[in-house]
Design a protein around this motif. Structure first.
Motif, PDB file in Angstrom:
ATOM      1  N   THR A  28     -10.650  -3.280   3.794  1.00 26.21           N
ATOM      2  CA  THR A  28     -10.165  -2.695   2.545  1.00 26.21           C
ATOM      3  C   THR A  28     -10.308  -3.694   1.401  1.00 26.21           C
ATOM      4  O   THR A  28     -10.496  -4.896   1.621  1.00 26.21           O
ATOM      5  CB  THR A  28      -8.672  -2.316   2.654  1.00 26.21           C
ATOM      6  OG1 THR A  28      -7.903  -3.518   2.845  1.00 26.21           O
ATOM      7  CG2 THR A  28      -8.428  -1.353   3.806  1.00 26.21           C
ATOM      8  N   ALA A  29     -10.183  -3.198   0.178  1.00 27.70           N
ATOM      9  CA  ALA A  29     -10.198  -4.075  -0.997  1.00 27.70           C
ATOM     10  C   ALA A  29      -9.005  -5.025  -0.970  1.00 27.70           C
ATOM     11  O   ALA A  29      -9.111  -6.188  -1.378  1.00 27.70           O
ATOM     12  CB  ALA A  29     -10.170  -3.237  -2.273  1.00 27.70           C
ATOM     13  N   GLU A  30      -7.863  -4.527  -0.465  1.00 32.66           N
ATOM     14  CA  GLU A  30      -6.662  -5.371  -0.381  1.00 32.66           C
ATOM     15  C   GLU A  30      -6.877  -6.522   0.600  1.00 32.66           C
ATOM     16  O   GLU A  30      -6.466  -7.656   0.337  1.00 32.66           O
ATOM     17  CB  GLU A  30      -5.453  -4.522   0.056  1.00 32.66           C
ATOM     18  CG  GLU A  30      -4.976  -3.504  -0.969  1.00 32.66           C
ATOM     19  CD  GLU A  30      -5.897  -2.291  -1.091  1.00 32.66           C
ATOM     20  OE1 GLU A  30      -5.845  -1.618  -2.149  1.00 32.66           O
ATOM     21  OE2 GLU A  30      -6.678  -2.013  -0.129  1.00 32.66           O
ATOM     22  N   ALA A  31      -7.525  -6.229   1.715  1.00 33.67           N
ATOM     23  CA  ALA A  31      -7.815  -7.287   2.699  1.00 33.67           C
ATOM     24  C   ALA A  31      -8.772  -8.314   2.110  1.00 33.67           C
ATOM     25  O   ALA A  31      -8.633  -9.523   2.353  1.00 33.67           O
ATOM     26  CB  ALA A  31      -8.410  -6.677   3.965  1.00 33.67           C
ATOM     27  N   ALA A  32      -9.736  -7.855   1.305  1.00 33.46           N
ATOM     28  CA  ALA A  32     -10.671  -8.782   0.659  1.00 33.46           C
ATOM     29  C   ALA A  32      -9.931  -9.682  -0.325  1.00 33.46           C
ATOM     30  O   ALA A  32     -10.200 -10.889  -0.396  1.00 33.46           O
ATOM     31  CB  ALA A  32     -11.773  -8.003  -0.054  1.00 33.46           C
ATOM     32  N   ALA A  33      -9.003  -9.117  -1.089  1.00 31.66           N
ATOM     33  CA  ALA A  33      -8.235  -9.907  -2.056  1.00 31.66           C
ATOM     34  C   ALA A  33      -7.401 -10.966  -1.349  1.00 31.66           C
ATOM     35  O   ALA A  33      -7.325 -12.121  -1.796  1.00 31.66           O
ATOM     36  CB  ALA A  33      -7.342  -8.991  -2.884  1.00 31.66           C
ATOM     37  N   GLU A  34      -6.778 -10.599  -0.233  1.00 25.82           N
ATOM     38  CA  GLU A  34      -5.978 -11.561   0.531  1.00 25.82           C
ATOM     39  C   GLU A  34      -6.856 -12.651   1.129  1.00 25.82           C
ATOM     40  O   GLU A  34      -6.475 -13.829   1.159  1.00 25.82           O
ATOM     41  CB  GLU A  34      -5.201 -10.834   1.643  1.00 25.82           C
ATOM     42  CG  GLU A  34      -4.019 -10.044   1.154  1.00 25.82           C
ATOM     43  CD  GLU A  34      -2.986 -10.921   0.440  1.00 25.82           C
ATOM     44  OE1 GLU A  34      -2.604 -11.951   1.005  1.00 25.82           O
ATOM     45  OE2 GLU A  34      -2.592 -10.562  -0.685  1.00 25.82           O
ATOM     46  N   THR A  35      -8.039 -12.278   1.594  1.00 27.60           N
ATOM     47  CA  THR A  35      -8.946 -13.268   2.181  1.00 27.60           C
ATOM     48  C   THR A  35      -9.468 -14.231   1.117  1.00 27.60           C
ATOM     49  O   THR A  35      -9.597 -15.431   1.364  1.00 27.60           O
ATOM     50  CB  THR A  35     -10.110 -12.559   2.895  1.00 27.60           C
ATOM     51  OG1 THR A  35      -9.582 -11.719   3.923  1.00 27.60           O
ATOM     52  CG2 THR A  35     -11.070 -13.566   3.515  1.00 27.60           C
ATOM     53  N   ARG A  36      -9.763 -13.708  -0.083  1.00 28.72           N
ATOM     54  CA  ARG A  36     -10.168 -14.583  -1.184  1.00 28.72           C
ATOM     55  C   ARG A  36      -9.093 -15.620  -1.454  1.00 28.72           C
ATOM     56  O   ARG A  36      -9.374 -16.809  -1.663  1.00 28.72           O
ATOM     57  CB  ARG A  36     -10.425 -13.770  -2.453  1.00 28.72           C
ATOM     58  CG  ARG A  36     -11.726 -13.019  -2.482  1.00 28.72           C
ATOM     59  CD  ARG A  36     -11.999 -12.454  -3.873  1.00 28.72           C
ATOM     60  NE  ARG A  36     -13.038 -11.444  -3.819  1.00 28.72           N
ATOM     61  CZ  ARG A  36     -12.791 -10.140  -3.717  1.00 28.72           C
ATOM     62  NH1 ARG A  36     -11.545  -9.694  -3.664  1.00 28.72           N
ATOM     63  NH2 ARG A  36     -13.783  -9.279  -3.668  1.00 28.72           N
ATOM     64  N   LYS A  37      -7.855 -15.172  -1.481  1.00 34.20           N
ATOM     65  CA  LYS A  37      -6.733 -16.068  -1.744  1.00 34.20           C
ATOM     66  C   LYS A  37      -6.623 -17.128  -0.654  1.00 34.20           C
ATOM     67  O   LYS A  37      -6.431 -18.315  -0.923  1.00 34.20           O
ATOM     68  CB  LYS A  37      -5.438 -15.252  -1.827  1.00 34.20           C
ATOM     69  CG  LYS A  37      -4.238 -16.027  -2.322  1.00 34.20           C
ATOM     70  CD  LYS A  37      -2.961 -15.181  -2.283  1.00 34.20           C
ATOM     71  CE  LYS A  37      -3.114 -13.927  -3.131  1.00 34.20           C
ATOM     72  NZ  LYS A  37      -1.859 -13.115  -3.111  1.00 34.20           N
ATOM     73  N   PHE A  38      -6.767 -16.701   0.610  1.00 35.40           N
ATOM     74  CA  PHE A  38      -6.683 -17.634   1.729  1.00 35.40           C
ATOM     75  C   PHE A  38      -7.813 -18.657   1.678  1.00 35.40           C
ATOM     76  O   PHE A  38      -7.598 -19.861   1.888  1.00 35.40           O
ATOM     77  CB  PHE A  38      -6.734 -16.873   3.056  1.00 35.40           C
ATOM     78  CG  PHE A  38      -6.803 -17.772   4.261  1.00 35.40           C
ATOM     79  CD1 PHE A  38      -5.664 -18.392   4.744  1.00 35.40           C
ATOM     80  CD2 PHE A  38      -8.015 -18.016   4.899  1.00 35.40           C
ATOM     81  CE1 PHE A  38      -5.722 -19.237   5.849  1.00 35.40           C
ATOM     82  CE2 PHE A  38      -8.086 -18.852   5.999  1.00 35.40           C
ATOM     83  CZ  PHE A  38      -6.928 -19.465   6.470  1.00 35.40           C
ATOM     84  N   ILE A  39      -9.039 -18.194   1.390  1.00 38.98           N
ATOM     85  CA  ILE A  39     -10.187 -19.100   1.315  1.00 38.98           C
ATOM     86  C   ILE A  39      -9.966 -20.154   0.237  1.00 38.98           C
ATOM     87  O   ILE A  39     -10.233 -21.345   0.432  1.00 38.98           O
ATOM     88  CB  ILE A  39     -11.481 -18.308   1.055  1.00 38.98           C
ATOM     89  CG1 ILE A  39     -11.867 -17.489   2.288  1.00 38.98           C
ATOM     90  CG2 ILE A  39     -12.637 -19.238   0.673  1.00 38.98           C
ATOM     91  CD1 ILE A  39     -13.009 -16.517   2.072  1.00 38.98           C
ATOM     92  N   LYS A  40      -9.439 -19.721  -0.914  1.00 36.97           N
ATOM     93  CA  LYS A  40      -9.195 -20.663  -2.006  1.00 36.97           C
ATOM     94  C   LYS A  40      -8.143 -21.688  -1.619  1.00 36.97           C
ATOM     95  O   LYS A  40      -8.316 -22.893  -1.831  1.00 36.97           O
ATOM     96  CB  LYS A  40      -8.769 -19.907  -3.266  1.00 36.97           C
ATOM     97  CG  LYS A  40      -8.610 -20.805  -4.484  1.00 36.97           C
ATOM     98  CD  LYS A  40      -8.340 -20.003  -5.748  1.00 36.97           C
ATOM     99  CE  LYS A  40      -8.224 -20.928  -6.955  1.00 36.97           C
ATOM    100  NZ  LYS A  40      -7.975 -20.177  -8.205  1.00 36.97           N
ATOM    101  N   GLN A  41      -7.045 -21.227  -1.018  1.00 40.20           N
ATOM    102  CA  GLN A  41      -5.966 -22.143  -0.628  1.00 40.20           C
ATOM    103  C   GLN A  41      -6.418 -23.129   0.441  1.00 40.20           C
ATOM    104  O   GLN A  41      -6.010 -24.294   0.442  1.00 40.20           O
ATOM    105  CB  GLN A  41      -4.755 -21.342  -0.136  1.00 40.20           C
ATOM    106  CG  GLN A  41      -4.039 -20.573  -1.239  1.00 40.20           C
ATOM    107  CD  GLN A  41      -2.961 -19.646  -0.696  1.00 40.20           C
ATOM    108  OE1 GLN A  41      -2.913 -19.345   0.498  1.00 40.20           O
ATOM    109  NE2 GLN A  41      -2.083 -19.180  -1.580  1.00 40.20           N
ATOM    110  N   ALA A  42      -7.259 -22.663   1.357  1.00 41.60           N
ATOM    111  CA  ALA A  42      -7.725 -23.518   2.456  1.00 41.60           C
ATOM    112  C   ALA A  42      -8.910 -24.394   2.063  1.00 41.60           C
ATOM    113  O   ALA A  42      -9.341 -25.240   2.850  1.00 41.60           O
ATOM    114  CB  ALA A  42      -8.111 -22.651   3.655  1.00 41.60           C
ATOM    115  N   GLY A  43      -9.435 -24.187   0.841  1.00 38.74           N
ATOM    116  CA  GLY A  43     -10.615 -24.945   0.435  1.00 38.74           C
ATOM    117  C   GLY A  43     -11.857 -24.525   1.193  1.00 38.74           C
ATOM    118  O   GLY A  43     -12.789 -25.312   1.381  1.00 38.74           O
ATOM    119  N   GLY A  44     -11.876 -23.244   1.626  1.00 37.92           N
ATOM    120  CA  GLY A  44     -12.956 -22.775   2.481  1.00 37.92           C
ATOM    121  C   GLY A  44     -14.325 -22.805   1.850  1.00 37.92           C
ATOM    122  O   GLY A  44     -15.331 -22.966   2.549  1.00 37.92           O
TER     123      GLY A  44
END
Length: 328
Positions: free
Chosen positions: A125-141
Motif C-alpha cells: 500500500t501507499a501507507e506501507a511505502a511511506a512507513e518504509t521510506r521513514k524507516f530507510i531514512k532513520q536507519a541510513g539505508g
C-alpha cells in the motif's frame, strides 16, 4: 527520470536511481557476488554474513545483516527474474517465519562508460511505502548505495572516497544556487549548532572564499576558519572545489579537533534532475594532493561521522528550501 521510472511511478512504490562510474559487468558482479556484496551491502556500520546464495529463478539468497548495536536482521531474498547485466526482480525481507516486505525490481543500463542502476521497491500500500521510506531514512539505508559507489571507486581507481546522495523537492536551478550563492549555503552548510560568515566570497572558477564558523558558546567556544578554491562550475549540473582549514590570517592549519585530518579535501557535487521539481544531489568527498597513510586512515574511519554531518546539513537545506519555495 528515465522512461522506466516514469512508467513505474506509483504511490505504493519507492524509487532510487544511481549512476556509477563503472562498467555494467563490474556493477552486476559486485551486486550479485556475495563476497563482494559483503564489502558494501547495508547502511554504514552494518556487516553482512551470507549463509547461502542461488542466483537463479526460484533461488534464494539467505543472509543476516548485523547492526552496529549488535542486532541481527535475517533476510531471505527469492529471485523471480534474472537477466544478466540487465535486470533483477526479487522479494526482500522474508524470514523463516514471516513473508517478504516488498518486491524489488532493478534495471542496470549502460550510459557511456558508466552504469545506471534504477531500483523500484513495490509495497502492498501507499501507507506501507511511506512507513518504509521513514524507516530507510532513520536507519541510513540509502547509504548502502553510497557505500557501493565507494567500493567501486576503490576497485577501479584504488581511491578512497566518501559519497552521499540526497533527493530534494526543488528544481535543479534552485539547487545549484543553494550551493553557489554565499547568502544561501552559509545558512545550511555549517555543522549543526554552528553559524557561518564570509570574510571573502569570490565564487567563480579560479576564485576562492574565506569563511568563519563558530558555535557561539560562551563556555565551550569553537571557532574555525576555512577557505575554498573553485575548480569547476558547470551550471546547473556540477560543482568542484577544494577546502582547507585556516587560521584567522588564512594560513593553512588543520581541523581543530582532528589534527591528522588531510590538509586538503576536494568536493565534487553533481546535480541530477529527477523531474521538473525534484533534484538529486551527489556529493563525492576525497583527500586531495599529498596525503599520508595516517591521514588517509583517519579519513576512512570517519565515514560514519561524515554521514551524520552531511545529513544534518542536508536537513537544514531541506528546511531552507521549503521556506524559500513557499515564499515565492
Amino acid at each position: 527520470m528515465s522512461a522506466n521510472q516514469k512508467t513505474l511511478a506509483k504511490a505504493n512504490e519507492i524509487h532510487l536511481v544511481r549512476l556509477y562510474d563503472a562498467p555494467v559487468e563490474m556493477v552486476w558482479d559486485a551486486w550479485t557476488d556475495p563476497a563482494q556484496a559483503a564489502q558494501w551491502w547495508g547502511p554504514r556500520g552494518f556487516t553482512l554474513t551470507t549463509h547461502s546464495k542461488d542466483l537463479s529463478v526460484g533461488g534464494t539468497w539467505r543472509y543476516t545483516m548485523h547492526g552496529p548495536d549488535g542486532t541481527d536482521y535475517p533476510n531471505i531474498a527469492t529471485y523471480h527474474e534474472i537477466e544478466r547485466h540487465k535486470k533483477l526482480v526479487y522479494d526482500h525481507g522474508a524470514t523463516e517465519i514471516s513473508p517478504p516486505l516488498f518486491r524489488v525490481t532493478v534495471f542496470f543500463s549502460t550510459v557511456g562508460k558508466k552504469t545506471q542502476m534504477e531500483m523500484t521497491m513495490a509495497l502492498a500500500t501507499a501507507e506501507a511505502a511511506a512507513e518504509t521510506r521513514k524507516f530507510i531514512k532513520q536507519a541510513g539505508g540509502e547509504a548502502t548505495w553510497d557505500r557501493f559507489a565507494e567500493y567501486l571507486a576503490e576497485q577501479i581507481e584504488h581511491k578512497e572516497r566518501f559519497v552521499i546522495n540526497r533527493s530534494f523537492a526543488a528544481p535543479i536551478e534552485v539547487m545549484y544556487d543553494m550551493w553557489t550563492k554565499a547568502e544561501h549555503f552559509s545558512q545550511w552548510l555549517p555543522p549543526t549548532g554552528f553559524t557561518m560568515s564570509f570574510i571573502r566570497a569570490d565564487i567563480r572558477v579560479g576564485g576562492s572564499s574565506f569563511y568563519k564558523m563558530t558555535n557561539g558558546s560562551s563556555e565551550h567556544n569553537v571557532t574555525m576558519y576555512g577557505r575554498a578554491a573553485y575548480l569547476e562550475m558547470n551550471k546547473p549540473h556540477r560543482l568542484v572545489y577544494t577546502q582547507q582549514f585556516c587560521d584567522e590570517h588564512e594560513n593553512i592549519s588543520r581541523h581543530p579537533m582532528a589534527p591528522i585530518w588531510p590538509e586538503t579535501m576536494m568536493s565534487k557535487v553533481e546535480f541530477t534532475a529527477e523531474d521538473d521539481n525534484r533534484t538529486r544531489v551527489t556529493v563525492t568527498w576525497e583527500p586531495f594532493g599529498a596525503v599520508t597513510a595516517e591521514e588517509l586512515q583517519a579519513f576512512m574511519k570517519e565515514r560514519g561521522g561524515m554521514t551524520m554531518g552531511w545529513t544534518g546539513s542536508f536537513d537544514k537545506l531541506e528546511a531552507q528550501l521549503q521556506t524559500l519555495l513557499e515564499n515565492k
